[in-house]
Design a protein around this motif. Structure first.
Motif, PDB file in Angstrom:
ATOM      1  N   THR A 141       0.667  -2.894   3.437  1.00 44.73           N
ATOM      2  CA  THR A 141       1.655  -3.672   4.187  1.00 44.73           C
ATOM      3  C   THR A 141       1.045  -4.901   4.842  1.00 44.73           C
ATOM      4  O   THR A 141       1.766  -5.779   5.307  1.00 44.73           O
ATOM      5  CB  THR A 141       2.348  -2.805   5.255  1.00 44.73           C
ATOM      6  N   ARG A 189       0.058   6.101   2.579  1.00 45.10           N
ATOM      7  CA  ARG A 189      -0.316   4.740   2.981  1.00 45.10           C
ATOM      8  C   ARG A 189      -1.812   4.603   3.258  1.00 45.10           C
ATOM      9  O   ARG A 189      -2.480   3.734   2.707  1.00 45.10           O
ATOM     10  CB  ARG A 189       0.491   4.325   4.206  1.00 45.10           C
ATOM     11  N   GLU A 206       8.280   2.235  -2.425  1.00 42.83           N
ATOM     12  CA  GLU A 206       7.762   1.430  -1.321  1.00 42.83           C
ATOM     13  C   GLU A 206       6.970   0.240  -1.828  1.00 42.83           C
ATOM     14  O   GLU A 206       7.022  -0.852  -1.244  1.00 42.83           O
ATOM     15  CB  GLU A 206       6.919   2.297  -0.388  1.00 42.83           C
ATOM     16  N   LEU A 210       8.052  -3.567  -0.928  1.00 38.44           N
ATOM     17  CA  LEU A 210       7.058  -4.435  -0.300  1.00 38.44           C
ATOM     18  C   LEU A 210       6.881  -5.714  -1.100  1.00 38.44           C
ATOM     19  O   LEU A 210       6.856  -6.824  -0.533  1.00 38.44           O
ATOM     20  CB  LEU A 210       5.728  -3.692  -0.180  1.00 38.44           C
TER      21      LEU A 210
END
Length: 259
Positions: A141, A189, A206, A210
């Motif tokens: 992220t 993550r 995800e 992202l």
């Protein structure tokens, strides 16, 4: 690197400094082969770029390797005419890069930094890439937005990493995949590996969300499959057999929007 650097970044920097010499020694035949020939190969199973064609033509392009290690990829792409830059978190890995530059006579900039905070201006590169490099050990992220920021419009982001499917079959404290689910899929993550490194991954959905949030569009997701190799024995043979049944590695090929 700022004083506010998070603990997993410090952990990975220290750990790569510790294991760098052994890593470079163990992988020397492949590292040197790629650096001196320009023939690079993706992932643990060494699938040739000449067959996968992830990059296309690189001559004249500005290219950043995120997590360059010994810089054999950047060296190989320099041979093909790219304007390469190598970035790594570990000063010991970069020391090996400098030694390789002396041997090959191919010099290009080397930068020590975290993939989560890279010291480059917006829209600096045509290609940003890693082969099991920074995107395997940095918070996605944070690292993916940085990669998108420094890509030029229409630029390519390409990176390989361990398949999320593989990750969730590795038991706590283990270092090889099994045949049963052993880890929380939604907890990928950041997690500590058996070798002391902190690795990073995400569920597929995800990853895609992202990418889209950063203006990156998926051109391809290669779930690579190695060739059967009867010469392998023991654990390597078991790993090869596993990877021929289920994907152990992925390669994302992404394009930044042209706006």
């Amino acid at each position: 690197m700022s004083d506010g650097v998070t603990s997993y970044v410090r952990t990975n920097r220290a750990r790569w400094n510790e294991i760098s010499d052994d890593y470079q020694r163990f992988n020397a035949p492949r590292i040197r082969g790629q650096a001196f020939t320009g023939d690079v190969a993706w992932g643990l199973w060494g699938l040739p770029e000449s067959e996968l064609d992830i990059f296309g033509e690189v001559a004249g392009l500005d290219v950043l390797e995120m997590g360059c290690g010994g810089s054999q990829w950047s060296t190989a792409l320099s041979r093909r005419g790219a304007n390469a830059v190598g970035l790594d978190l570990s000063e010991r890995q970069l020391a090996h890069s400098r030694e390789l530059q002396k041997e090959t006579g191919l010099a290009f900039p080397l930068v020590q930094a975290s993939a989560e905070d890279v010291p480059f201006a917006d829209r600096s590169f045509h290609i940003v890439f890693a082969d099991h490099g920074a995107f395997s050990f940095a918070d996605p992220t944070r690292a993916i937005p940085e990669a998108a920021r420094i890509l030029r419009p229409g630029g390519l982001l390409a990176f390989s990493h361990i398949s999320p499917l593989y990750e969730i079959t590795v038991a706590e404290g283990g270092d090889h995949a099994g045949r049963a689910l052993a880890r929380d899929y939604f907890g990928l993550r950041l997690f500590r590996d058996a070798d002391g490194l902190v690795s990073a991954n995400l569920p597929y959905g995800e990853w895609i969300r992202l990418f889209r949030s950063c203006g990156l569009f998926v051109e391809d997701l290669l779930e690579t499959r190695p060739k059967a190799d009867p010469s392998l024995t023991g654990r390597q043979r078991a790993d090869n057999e596993w990877a021929r049944r289920w994907p152990s590695e992925c390669i994302w090929r992404l394009r930044r929007s042209s706006c």
